[in-house]
Design an enzyme around this catalytic site. Structure first.
Site, PDB file in Angstrom:
ATOM      1  N   ASP A  81     -18.601 -36.597   4.044  1.00 41.00           N
ATOM      2  CA  ASP A  81     -17.356 -37.118   4.600  1.00 41.00           C
ATOM      3  C   ASP A  81     -17.656 -37.923   5.872  1.00 41.00           C
ATOM      4  O   ASP A  81     -18.295 -37.411   6.796  1.00 41.00           O
ATOM      5  CB  ASP A  81     -16.445 -35.913   4.921  1.00 41.00           C
ATOM      6  CG  ASP A  81     -15.052 -36.331   5.331  1.00 41.00           C
ATOM      7  OD1 ASP A  81     -14.585 -37.385   4.866  1.00 41.00           O
ATOM      8  OD2 ASP A  81     -14.421 -35.583   6.117  1.00 41.00           O
ATOM      9  N   HIS A  82     -17.202 -39.168   5.902  1.00 39.06           N
ATOM     10  CA  HIS A  82     -17.397 -40.042   7.079  1.00 39.06           C
ATOM     11  C   HIS A  82     -18.850 -40.149   7.542  1.00 39.06           C
ATOM     12  O   HIS A  82     -19.141 -39.967   8.729  1.00 39.06           O
ATOM     13  CB  HIS A  82     -16.522 -39.580   8.261  1.00 39.06           C
ATOM     14  CG  HIS A  82     -15.062 -39.746   8.036  1.00 39.06           C
ATOM     15  ND1 HIS A  82     -14.419 -40.959   8.129  1.00 39.06           N
ATOM     16  CD2 HIS A  82     -14.109 -38.839   7.694  1.00 39.06           C
ATOM     17  CE1 HIS A  82     -13.128 -40.791   7.856  1.00 39.06           C
ATOM     18  NE2 HIS A  82     -12.915 -39.514   7.583  1.00 39.06           N
ATOM     19  N   ASP A 103     -18.659 -44.648   6.236  1.00 37.20           N
ATOM     20  CA  ASP A 103     -17.542 -45.099   7.062  1.00 37.20           C
ATOM     21  C   ASP A 103     -18.035 -46.177   8.027  1.00 37.20           C
ATOM     22  O   ASP A 103     -18.531 -45.886   9.104  1.00 37.20           O
ATOM     23  CB  ASP A 103     -16.960 -43.894   7.818  1.00 37.20           C
ATOM     24  CG  ASP A 103     -15.818 -44.287   8.739  1.00 37.20           C
ATOM     25  OD1 ASP A 103     -15.539 -45.496   8.869  1.00 37.20           O
ATOM     26  OD2 ASP A 103     -15.202 -43.379   9.334  1.00 37.20           O
ATOM     27  N   HIS A 207      -6.881 -40.287   3.820  1.00 36.15           N
ATOM     28  CA  HIS A 207      -7.463 -39.391   4.829  1.00 36.15           C
ATOM     29  C   HIS A 207      -6.369 -38.895   5.764  1.00 36.15           C
ATOM     30  O   HIS A 207      -5.257 -39.419   5.779  1.00 36.15           O
ATOM     31  CB  HIS A 207      -8.517 -40.158   5.651  1.00 36.15           C
ATOM     32  CG  HIS A 207      -9.817 -40.308   4.936  1.00 36.15           C
ATOM     33  ND1 HIS A 207     -10.971 -39.724   5.379  1.00 36.15           N
ATOM     34  CD2 HIS A 207     -10.143 -40.961   3.793  1.00 36.15           C
ATOM     35  CE1 HIS A 207     -11.957 -40.026   4.546  1.00 36.15           C
ATOM     36  NE2 HIS A 207     -11.480 -40.777   3.569  1.00 36.15           N
ATOM     37  N   SER A 210      -3.395 -33.832   6.325  1.00 31.27           N
ATOM     38  CA  SER A 210      -2.753 -32.616   6.840  1.00 31.27           C
ATOM     39  C   SER A 210      -1.530 -33.034   7.646  1.00 31.27           C
ATOM     40  O   SER A 210      -1.599 -33.992   8.425  1.00 31.27           O
ATOM     41  CB  SER A 210      -3.704 -31.862   7.777  1.00 31.27           C
ATOM     42  OG  SER A 210      -4.828 -31.400   7.076  1.00 31.27           O
TER      43      SER A 210
HETATM   44  O1  G3H Z   1     -12.019 -36.836   6.287  1.00 30.99           O
HETATM   45  C1  G3H Z   1     -11.316 -35.813   6.444  1.00 30.99           C
HETATM   46  C2  G3H Z   1      -9.886 -35.880   6.472  1.00 30.99           C
HETATM   47  O2  G3H Z   1      -9.414 -37.156   6.521  1.00 30.99           O
HETATM   48  C3  G3H Z   1      -9.167 -34.752   7.097  1.00 30.99           C
HETATM   49  O3  G3H Z   1      -8.021 -35.095   7.851  1.00 30.99           O
HETATM   50  O4  G3H Z   1      -8.024 -33.108   9.319  1.00 30.99           O
HETATM   51  O5  G3H Z   1      -6.112 -34.662   9.246  1.00 30.99           O
HETATM   52  O6  G3H Z   1      -6.599 -33.168   7.322  1.00 30.99           O
HETATM   53  P1  G3H Z   1      -7.132 -33.938   8.468  1.00 30.99           P
HETATM   54 ZN    ZN Z   2     -11.133 -38.624   7.124  1.00 29.05          ZN
END
Ligand code: G3H
Ligand code: ZN
Length: 283
Positions: A81-82, A103, A207, A210
């Site tokens: 991730d990223h 990213d 992304h 949440s």
């Molecule tokens: O790359 C991870 C996510 O985009 C998580 O985003 O922490 O706002 O759920 P969040």
């Molecule tokens: Zn993210």
């Protein structure tokens, strides 16, 4: 079973649903995600950020995730991730990740294309999918900090050209979400999402999901959102469960009794997301 991210992207695109991608940093988080996927009969992306890799060590992350994926009754992809460097991407490919995200959103458009092309060149022959990011998603994701004023939406024309030139499997777009806890109520830019979706067929990734309302998620998925990243909501469930437990039993010292309820709370959050994203029952 561990499968390539591209298989999950393509199946989701065809089926009109999105697969949840949840960040893991330790065994309990990993087990919560896998158990949720099995109970919902849902495909799932496990993912580790650079911060998560630094925290646990890549051997632990890759090793734990491989064991979990092999044992799982549902399709699982393991994603970086990223990732912000070519070196990080290569390290993950070598350690058996089945998906990576590069990213390059902090770079210029041309430099973002160049680094993404380089990652595709090394990932694809290894059966590893590549997700890139165009536009700038605000907020804080571990070591990546984007100030609200520097966040910017994805340009639809650029998105189409970017995908064409890089051959990425998926594209993370900036349409008003941010990483971490929201201060106000986030509003997705559906007009921008629609424009992007009309310019390219590439599976899209949301992304910072949440804290986005269920209603907006349900509205976004049919535009071709095939992967939705959730980290903060799991963190909140984890820490709240521990706070509650220790408030009730301040003398508790058994890590299993402290982390067990945290795992159960994260599992419930992940299950609800899988139902919301439409991936439940699609394994
Ligand atoms: O790359 C991870 C996510 O985009 C998580 O985003 O922490 O706002 O759920 P969040
Ligand atoms: Zn993210």
């Amino acid at each position: 079973m561990l499968i390539s991210g591209s298989e999950l992207f393509q199946a989701a695109k065809k089926g009109g649903y999105a697969v949840g991608a949840f960040n893991l940093n330790n065994m309990e988080i990993l087990q919560a995600i896998i158990e949720a996927a099995e109970e919902e009969n849902s495909p799932v992306f496990l993912q580790a950020s650079q911060g998560g890799i630094k925290y646990a060590g890549i051997e632990y992350i890759a090793g734990m995730a491989r064991v979990a994926a092999e044992k799982a009754k549902v399709p699982v992809a393991l994603n970086l991730d990223h990732g912000t460097s070519f070196t990080q991407v290569v390290q993950c490919v070598r350690h058996g990740f089945s998906a990576v995200m590069i990213d390059g959103s902090q770079l210029s458009y041309e430099d973002n294309i160049a680094i993404t092309q380089k990652c595709v060149e090394v990932a694809h022959p290894n059966g590893v999918s590549v997700e890139a990011e165009l536009g700038k998603i605000g907020g804080v994701e571990d070591d990546i900090v984007v100030d609200e004023k520097d966040a910017s939406y994805t340009d639809p024309k650029e998105a189409a050209e970017f995908v064409e030139r890089t051959k990425v499997d998926a594209l993370a777009i900036a349409i008003g979400t941010a990483h971490g806890l929201y201060k106000g109520e986030p509003k997705l830019a559906f007009d921008r999402l629609q424009e992007i979706a009309s310019m390219t067929d590439v599976p899209l990734v949301l992304h910072g999901a949440s804290g986005i309302s269920d209603e907006q998620i349900r509205k976004a998925v049919p535009y071709g959102i095939t992967k939705i990243n959730i980290d903060t909501d799991l963190r909140v469930a984890f820490s709240q469960a521990i706070k509650d437990l220790l408030a009730e039993k301040p003398g508790e010292i058994d890590p299993r009794k402290i982390l067990g309820p945290a795992k159960a709370a994260m599992k419930e959050v992940a299950r609800a997301k899988m139902r919301l994203f439409g991936s439940a029952g699609r394994a």
